[in-house]
Scaffold this motif. Structure first.
Motif, PDB file in Angstrom:
ATOM      1  N   PHE A  98       1.885 -12.695   2.301  1.00  0.00           N
ATOM      2  CA  PHE A  98       3.253 -12.819   1.808  1.00  0.00           C
ATOM      3  C   PHE A  98       3.773 -11.424   1.494  1.00  0.00           C
ATOM      4  O   PHE A  98       3.196 -10.706   0.684  1.00  0.00           O
ATOM      5  N   ALA A  99       4.847 -11.048   2.157  1.00  0.00           N
ATOM      6  CA  ALA A  99       5.402  -9.705   1.950  1.00  0.00           C
ATOM      7  C   ALA A  99       6.916  -9.747   2.048  1.00  0.00           C
ATOM      8  O   ALA A  99       7.477 -10.420   2.902  1.00  0.00           O
ATOM      9  N   VAL A 100       7.560  -8.998   1.159  1.00  0.00           N
ATOM     10  CA  VAL A 100       9.001  -8.787   1.176  1.00  0.00           C
ATOM     11  C   VAL A 100       9.225  -7.286   1.160  1.00  0.00           C
ATOM     12  O   VAL A 100       8.567  -6.559   0.405  1.00  0.00           O
ATOM     13  N   GLU A 101      10.130  -6.824   2.000  1.00  0.00           N
ATOM     14  CA  GLU A 101      10.467  -5.393   2.040  1.00  0.00           C
ATOM     15  C   GLU A 101      10.675  -4.912   0.605  1.00  0.00           C
ATOM     16  O   GLU A 101      11.414  -5.544  -0.165  1.00  0.00           O
ATOM     17  N   PRO A 102      10.033  -3.802   0.196  1.00  0.00           N
ATOM     18  CA  PRO A 102      10.091  -3.376  -1.202  1.00  0.00           C
ATOM     19  C   PRO A 102      11.504  -3.274  -1.787  1.00  0.00           C
ATOM     20  O   PRO A 102      11.728  -3.696  -2.919  1.00  0.00           O
ATOM     21  N   GLY A 103      12.452  -2.766  -1.030  1.00  0.00           N
ATOM     22  CA  GLY A 103      13.816  -2.629  -1.547  1.00  0.00           C
ATOM     23  C   GLY A 103      14.537  -3.942  -1.769  1.00  0.00           C
ATOM     24  O   GLY A 103      15.566  -3.989  -2.443  1.00  0.00           O
ATOM     25  N   LEU A 104      14.013  -5.032  -1.224  1.00  0.00           N
ATOM     26  CA  LEU A 104      14.622  -6.358  -1.383  1.00  0.00           C
ATOM     27  C   LEU A 104      13.905  -7.219  -2.419  1.00  0.00           C
ATOM     28  O   LEU A 104      14.368  -8.315  -2.734  1.00  0.00           O
ATOM     29  N   GLN A 105      12.793  -6.742  -2.949  1.00  0.00           N
ATOM     30  CA  GLN A 105      12.036  -7.520  -3.919  1.00  0.00           C
ATOM     31  C   GLN A 105      12.832  -7.696  -5.204  1.00  0.00           C
ATOM     32  O   GLN A 105      13.559  -6.805  -5.621  1.00  0.00           O
ATOM     33  N   TRP A 141       7.858  -4.461  -6.689  1.00  0.00           N
ATOM     34  CA  TRP A 141       6.961  -4.782  -7.804  1.00  0.00           C
ATOM     35  C   TRP A 141       5.646  -5.413  -7.347  1.00  0.00           C
ATOM     36  O   TRP A 141       4.781  -5.680  -8.170  1.00  0.00           O
ATOM     37  N   THR A 142       5.459  -5.636  -6.041  1.00  0.00           N
ATOM     38  CA  THR A 142       4.227  -6.271  -5.566  1.00  0.00           C
ATOM     39  C   THR A 142       3.148  -5.272  -5.162  1.00  0.00           C
ATOM     40  O   THR A 142       2.107  -5.665  -4.654  1.00  0.00           O
ATOM     41  N   THR A 143       3.373  -4.010  -5.393  1.00  0.00           N
ATOM     42  CA  THR A 143       2.433  -2.973  -4.964  1.00  0.00           C
ATOM     43  C   THR A 143       1.013  -3.214  -5.477  1.00  0.00           C
ATOM     44  O   THR A 143       0.812  -3.697  -6.597  1.00  0.00           O
ATOM     45  N   GLU A 144       0.058  -2.893  -4.634  1.00  0.00           N
ATOM     46  CA  GLU A 144      -1.355  -2.872  -5.013  1.00  0.00           C
ATOM     47  C   GLU A 144      -1.880  -1.439  -4.976  1.00  0.00           C
ATOM     48  O   GLU A 144      -3.090  -1.223  -4.985  1.00  0.00           O
ATOM     49  N   ARG A 153       0.813  -1.212   0.000  1.00  0.00           N
ATOM     50  CA  ARG A 153       0.000   0.000   0.000  1.00  0.00           C
ATOM     51  C   ARG A 153       0.847   1.262   0.000  1.00  0.00           C
ATOM     52  O   ARG A 153       1.936   1.300   0.553  1.00  0.00           O
ATOM     53  N   GLY A 154       0.280   2.300  -0.586  1.00  0.00           N
ATOM     54  CA  GLY A 154       0.893   3.621  -0.555  1.00  0.00           C
ATOM     55  C   GLY A 154       2.109   3.752  -1.458  1.00  0.00           C
ATOM     56  O   GLY A 154       2.541   2.803  -2.119  1.00  0.00           O
ATOM     57  N   ASP A 155       2.653   4.958  -1.480  1.00  0.00           N
ATOM     58  CA  ASP A 155       3.787   5.246  -2.354  1.00  0.00           C
ATOM     59  C   ASP A 155       5.029   4.444  -2.008  1.00  0.00           C
ATOM     60  O   ASP A 155       5.806   4.090  -2.890  1.00  0.00           O
ATOM     61  N   ALA A 156       5.240   4.128  -0.739  1.00  0.00           N
ATOM     62  CA  ALA A 156       6.417   3.341  -0.345  1.00  0.00           C
ATOM     63  C   ALA A 156       6.415   1.984  -1.041  1.00  0.00           C
ATOM     64  O   ALA A 156       7.481   1.453  -1.386  1.00  0.00           O
ATOM     65  N   SER A 157       5.245   1.411  -1.288  1.00  0.00           N
ATOM     66  CA  SER A 157       5.155   0.096  -1.921  1.00  0.00           C
ATOM     67  C   SER A 157       5.618   0.121  -3.375  1.00  0.00           C
ATOM     68  O   SER A 157       5.963  -0.909  -3.941  1.00  0.00           O
TER      69      SER A 157
END
Length: 188
Positions: free
Chosen positions: A103-110, A43-46, A35-39
């Protein structure tokens, strides 16, 4: 069930099972991935599909406390200054299948293989610890890139759908009116 499983040294991380004390970190991690701009850093952003929350503390506590259910965390190793989880998922025994979610991975590590590690460990837990023959998950059906990623890991589309819970803001605030969940399965 293994509470902590260290990964090879080069990974500088270990798997562990979440406790109630991990709830704030899990909530932050899952929100940042979807969620949000941080996501958008991953690449998994919704963010183009949904606003609002992805999960809340009460839902996470329920998952952690439920028999046959756990939240798997990938965290820096014991002794590290910062033990904040960098990835997580929910695994729950449901009959002869396990459900895989949150299932979530920190955005910078995706995109660096962390998700593959977490998924492999979740599947191992489902098979060895819960004795499940199959893993199931639901994915928003318009998430073509994400579904393709799961298919490359052996999951198959079933053509079975569940409605999106429109009007229940615990699951987010939809930006589209065509959202639904598709069931994906993998034999373990």
């Amino acid at each position: 069930m293994t509470a902590v499983r260290e990964l090879p040294n080069e990974a500088a991380a270990e798997f562990r099972i979440a406790t109630l004390g991990d709830i704030p970190a899990i909530e932050k991690l899952v929100t940042s991935a979807y969620r949000g701009d941080a996501s958008r850093a991953g690449w998994t952003t919704e963010a183009d599909l949904l606003d609002g929350q992805r999960v809340d503390a009460a839902a996470i506590a329920e998952i952690i406390d439920k028999p046959g259910s756990l939240v798997l965390l990938l965290s820096p190793p014991t002794g590290a200054m910062n033990r904040t989880p960098t990835a997580c998922c929910h695994v729950e025994k449901q009959g002869d299948a396990c459900y895989f979610g949150m299932f979530a991975v920190e955005p910078g590590l995706q995109g660096g293989g962390v998700g593959k590690l977490v998924m492999a460990e979740a599947e191992r837990i489902a098979r060895e610890d819960f004795g499940c023959a199959r893993m199931e998950m639901t994915v928003i059906s318009v998430r073509d890139e994400l579904i393709a990623w799961y298919e490359r890991r052996g999951y198959r589309r079933t053509g079975k759908y569940k409605p999106f819970p429109y009007g229940d803001e615990r699951f987010g605030i939809p930006k589209r009116d065509d959202l639904k969940f598709e069931l994906l399965v993998k034999d373990l």
